[in-house]
Structures are given as C-alpha cells and as structure tokens.
Enzyme design. Sequence first.
Site, PDB file in Angstrom:
ATOM      1  CB  CYS A 111       5.672  90.107 -15.935  1.00 32.36           C
ATOM      2  SG  CYS A 111       3.967  90.027 -15.413  1.00 32.36           S
ATOM      3  CB  THR A 112       6.646  86.849 -20.331  1.00 29.81           C
ATOM      4  OG1 THR A 112       7.808  87.647 -20.475  1.00 29.81           O
ATOM      5  CG2 THR A 112       6.275  86.223 -21.639  1.00 29.81           C
TER       6      THR A 112
END
Lengths: 652, 175
Positions: free
Chosen positions: A516-517
């Site tokens: 996930c960023t």
Amino acid sequence: MNVAFVPLTTLADISFWSSINSKKLHEWKLDESPIECFAEYSIQDFTGSPSRLSFCHDSFENASSSRFHGFALAYNTIEGFQNVDRRKIIEESALSIFHNIKNGVWLERPEILNTFVLTIHANLKKFVYTYWNCVPALCSPENITYVQEPIELDTGATQQLLQYYRSHGYPSIFIHHKNLCLPLSHLMQMTTVDAAAAYLVVADGSTETRVPGWTIRNALAALSLSRPDINEYRLISLRASLPSLHYVITGTITDPSKFPKTVGWERSIRGKLEPITVDMKSHFDPHSLMEQSVDLNLSLIKWRLVPEMKLERFKALRTLIFGAGTLGCNLARSMLGWGVRHFTFIDNSNVSYSNPVRQSLSEFEDARLGKSKADCAASALKRILPTVYAQSVQMTVPMPGHSVGAQGEQELEIVVNQLEELVLQHDVLFLALDSREARWLPTVLANIHNKMAYSVALGFDTYVIIRHGVGESDVASTSESSVRGIVSYSNLACYFCSDVTAPGNSTTDRTLDQQCTVARAGISMIASGLATELLAAVLQHENPVEAPAIMGDLSAEDCGGLLGHAPHQIRGFIHRFQQMTPCVRRFDRCIACGKAVKEAFEAEKWRFVRDVMNSPSRLEEITGLDQLQASVDQVDIDFASEDDGSSVVSFT
Amino acid sequence: MPPYRSAADAKYLGDLTEFVALMDEYSKDKWTLNKSEDGVWLKQSVMIKNEIETFNRQTHILRSSHYDLPVLWFNFYHRDGRPLRLDEISDLLTKNDLTKCSNFVRLVTQEIHPYYGVLFFFIDPRKAKKNIEDLEGNGNFIVRWLSLYGAIIGMTLPNEILLSVGIDPQAQNTL
C-alpha cells in the site's frame, strides 16, 4: 355611495411561525386554550400595500399598548381546526367588545375595541401552517349610508391631529371639537349639540385613498351605542402617509341595548371565506436550511468574485471514485466544497486500524467493526451533508496480470458489465487506486464512453495528477496546435500513454510497505486538492470537454477558462517543494486509450478483459507495441568520433 | 476608535431612545424599542414596493459585543410571510434605485437571528471597516451610524435628523 370598509389583512412572517414552533413544543404542548397574542397595525402604509395586521416573533410578548390585543387558538389536529364553531368564536369576542362599550371601559381604553382571534393549526413535522383570523366588527348602526362622503383633510389639520396622537401615547380614538383635540373620555359629558358637531378621530390602517378601514367599524358602533341621542356620526380616519379623511355617516338603531350583528372572519386573497395555508418547510427543515446556506455560500463566491461562473455544473456532476482510501476520501471531501452532490465509491476492502488517521471519511468505530471502505465513505458524506447523493459499490476491479480461471468467468462477465454500466451513469471518473494495473480497465472504459477521467497517484514524497484525453483524437489539428503550444482535450495522454509495456501484476513479491502506498502524510490532501481545482478549472471552461492544455509555461499563453489554466498533468516533488505541469500528447498505440484496445473491447467485452488478465502481453500484441519493442533492438546507435561530438542513429 | 465599551453604556441607551423619538417626530417610519436579556434593541417594520408586489421590510439594530458596534439585521418578506433570498433583495434594491451601495452582496451575510431563531441577513461590520472614521463626531451616534449602514438597504433618514448631527444630506457618504 355605499359605505364600505377596507378589511385588515393578516401578515405572519417566518419569525412568528418560529415562535409558534417553539411555544407549541415547549410551553403549550397539547393545550388548546386561548393564548394572549399581539399584532401590529400601521397607519403609515401607502396605497398598494395591504392593510396589514402583522404577526411576528414578538406577538406573544406584551410590549407596547398601541397594538391589537387578541388571542391565538392553536389546534392540535387539522380536523380540530376545521371543525371549530366559528360563529361562536366571533360572537364571544364581539360580545366582550359590546360589554366594554356598554360599561364605558372603551372610553378610558379605546384600544379595547381592536381585537382578533387567530385560529391556527401548525404541522410541526412538515412545517405547514394553516390559519384563519377574525377581527370582529359590530354592525351598528344598521343600513349605514354617507351623509357626506370621505374628503381629504388638509395637511395642517392632519399635522395637528398627528401631533396630539404622538404626544398623548397614541390613543386609537380621540375627539376633535372646536379646533381642539380632547381625550375620548370627554364624550359622555358633551351635550347633544356638541356631540353631534364633534369628530371622532380614529387611527386607521386603511391603504385605500378614499375608503375608511376596519377599525372605524367598532368606533362607529361604540359611538352610536353610547350616544343614541345623535344620529349623524362625524368621523376622521387618521393616517400618517396617505391623507386623512373626514366623513359623516348615518344609520338606524332599533335597540341600543341589543347585541348587534357581527362580521369579521378574514377573506383569503381569492376573496373567499376560507383559511390560508403556507408551507414553510424550506425555512425550518434543518436539511433544507443547510442546503440553502451552502448554496448561498457558493453563490456569494460567484456574485462577489466570478460572476460568470456556472455553479450548476458542479451540482449536476456525477462523480465515480475508484478507491475509497486516502485519495478517494480527500477527493470527495474537497469536491463537496464546490457543490458537487453526487458520489459513487468503488472499493473492495474494509477499513483497517491504520486507515482512519489518513482516510478522512473513516474513523475508529469503522475499523473496529471492519466495515467496508466504500460504505463508510458514502455514509460519512451523508453525515456531513444529509442531502448529498452518495453510493457505495463493493467490487474488485479486474486487472491485467491477475489471472482468472474458468470458474471465475461468470463472475467476471457480471463485474465487467456492472463496471461499464457505472461508467455510463457518471460524468467523471477519479482513479485513486493503489496499483498501476487497477487503473487500466477504468481508463479503457472512460475512453470508450467519452467520459472525463482523472488519475491521481502518490509516491513517498511525490504526486501526480493527470487528466486523460477525452474524445476522438484529432490528428488534423495536431500539427497546427503544436506550433502554438496548445493541445486539445482529445489529444491529451492518459495514465498509460507513456508506457511501452503493458501493466502486469505488481503486487506479488512486494513487501508490506510496498503493497500500500506509504506516503508523506500531507501529500494526499495536496494531491486531492489540486485534482479538485483542476476539475474546477476544466468545468469552468466554456465547453469543458474541449478544455485544452498548454505546452510549456502556463502564464505565457492566455488559453485559460474562467478560473484560469487547466494543465494536462501536475507533478509535484515535496522533497524540494516543487511542482511542474507537463503536457504530453496521447499515444495512438497506447495499451489503454489506443484505438486497437477500444476496438478489441467493443468486440469482445468481458472476454477481452479475461484474456488481458491472463496474459497482459495481449495488449502489446494488438497495439503493435511488441513490434515497436522489437524495432528498438534493431537500432544501432553509433557513438561517433570525438571530433563532431554527435551521435548518429541508424536503422538496419 | 469605537465610542462604546460595554452594552450597559448609558450613552448608547440614550442615543437609541433619542433616535426613536426623533424618528417619531420627523419620519413616518417608526422604530420601537425592545428589551432582551442582552439589553435594548430597535425594531422597524415598513412596506416597500416595486411595480408588481409590496414587501415587508423588517430591520433590527442589535448590539454586538463581538464587533463593539451596532449591527443592522434585516429581512424582506413576501405577502405570505416567506422571506426573500439575497439575490431577490439585491434585485429589488438595485432595480428600484433604493440602494446607493454598488456592491450590495459584498457587505451582507446570513445567520440565525440571535432572538428570533430564523435566518436573517445582516451587514457585516468587518466588511465596512474602512469607513469607521465617518462615525466620529458629536451628537447621536445611532443617527450617524444608520446614515451609513441604513443606506445600504435603501433606508434614508429625514434631513432634519441628519442636520442635527452635522451631516449634509446632499453629500451622503456611501459604503
């Protein structure tokens, strides 16, 4: 000439109903007994205004005496209101006036002749108010006619009367006799001769130039019943704006001790004896009030700063937001401020404990209960603005490189069709997904159906916003516009145009922090805010779907819309707090918005998607990218001799 | 410098009362003095018209400790009691040449009325800050203040009253 009197018109403004709302709820509750009530009337209105009896918030407070003192009857049901014995109500009120005339109280307090009974039904759920007022007037004497019709009083005389009126506490009736003003109490001591010659001065709210008003009726009745020895009645209608009038009336009285006939139920604007109903929902319903306040706020921006702005374009916009995470939440949150009212969130996951601090439409409880991100985002928007349209769709977007077996094909067909349907039902897509490949199908669909699409993506300390090209690429204008540095909306690149390989499965073998960023905390709001303003700039172009972008320095060309420029891309680097606005032309062999892909999807729909999911290289084949790659291998760059310092490229 | 420090200031009350008496004598548009928990406030209800309709304009002068100045609150109502929207009021005033203020919407905000519980418009004193100097001078402060703020919503004061505080009726200042 027939003697007519201008009736009073009840004016009740929203502050009166506001007072009714709170009194009914907190004080009176179900009690239907008469409540003391006060109404203002004016002797200084002009022709064209109604002869008003005004009710406002102060109508239930006893303040100055120069008002009508009456009663309000608030019924709990509309049937109760309709079944009221109206003859009984008016007669009871008129009877008390009659007694006050007979026992002489009116001589000390002439205002006692001015009263009303206001029947009301308030529907406090719908804020609909039904009311019917009566201002009782005693019909005495009977068969009245003018001995002398109303004539305007000269200004000098009027001034004298108004002077007395103001300096003696605004008596509603007094006497004018032998050029002197006297209190009404002198009436009974006057001789018949004097009484016959004296004028009764009555404060009159009539707004007709030559017609006396309703307050004259009870004054005339009181005079005739108190002085049966005279049979011609001299009256002055005292007014402050319109000229005052003087006139003489005569009539017959059969029996001064008998209770006369009464009239006074108000006629509606149609002239009929019926109640009036007003719908005040938009002024009391909190949802409605909020909508109005928000609209006013936006309108003020328009009126004060950008008068030509078309705010309705925001209100009518249907937005489809892919991803209800950090970006999706912040995008919706800021678009709300522009008046956007229609949001659909698509997401496949649930709120986890790390989400609420960054995902502004979620909170602790949502994580504790493991609720769906899309649901939470939609619900949160509705708590913020109850009248917003916010929907959620629980869905995993089909992605290239994420294979689907035979058993998943049925589901895939449904999902692809559903997705296409959603795209058709909205005007703009926001791609706020957390992987490159997830953005592929939405880009394809937006392109096919000529919908605006904005990609927003984050890196640790970078952000990018791209507005995808919309419409058929116009090859003819390409060469012309390149000279001037203006690129039309249809020639702008999408998220994938710069890629020479198809997106594949980027999620395998990624560590947690790559899945996930993880970005610097403020970047999401920066990027979402910029994306919102880019949308606003596009929407305020004369024709939004033709809003061009500028190559190079934005300030150089004056090609902006009402709000200014709408660049193609906004790329930011927070490490050095810098931002740039590149402009890239679309690539005709793009694996997302290229013609070949469009045709392939239109021909095979979900099957095409399935093939791409199982083998992304299919995209490279149909677009001819594979050949382009092959040709690169054949390029022989000859790093030439030192003397001319140039490189020569040749194809074999 | 605004001349008042607290709501109980005697001069404020004196000016209010004197103003009501002056208007009673020289104008047909009467004001009434009302009492509330925070002190005394003024109220006026008159009819205004254009070619088609007549409207009821209600104006209140309330004390604001926040701004240390009086604040002008107002609403315009249709015959059935519904209030006009801001753009409708702006139309009514500009089309009938009732306001000398060129940018009416710049100065007006909408809020729940402190005593009535319904939405009312008011003139935001912060927006008109630059004209505070015009409020200096002797005599009735309310007259001086209303000659500026009242003009925004089409309210004019009689010449006799303006002259009593040394304002030249011809050279009316505008906000």
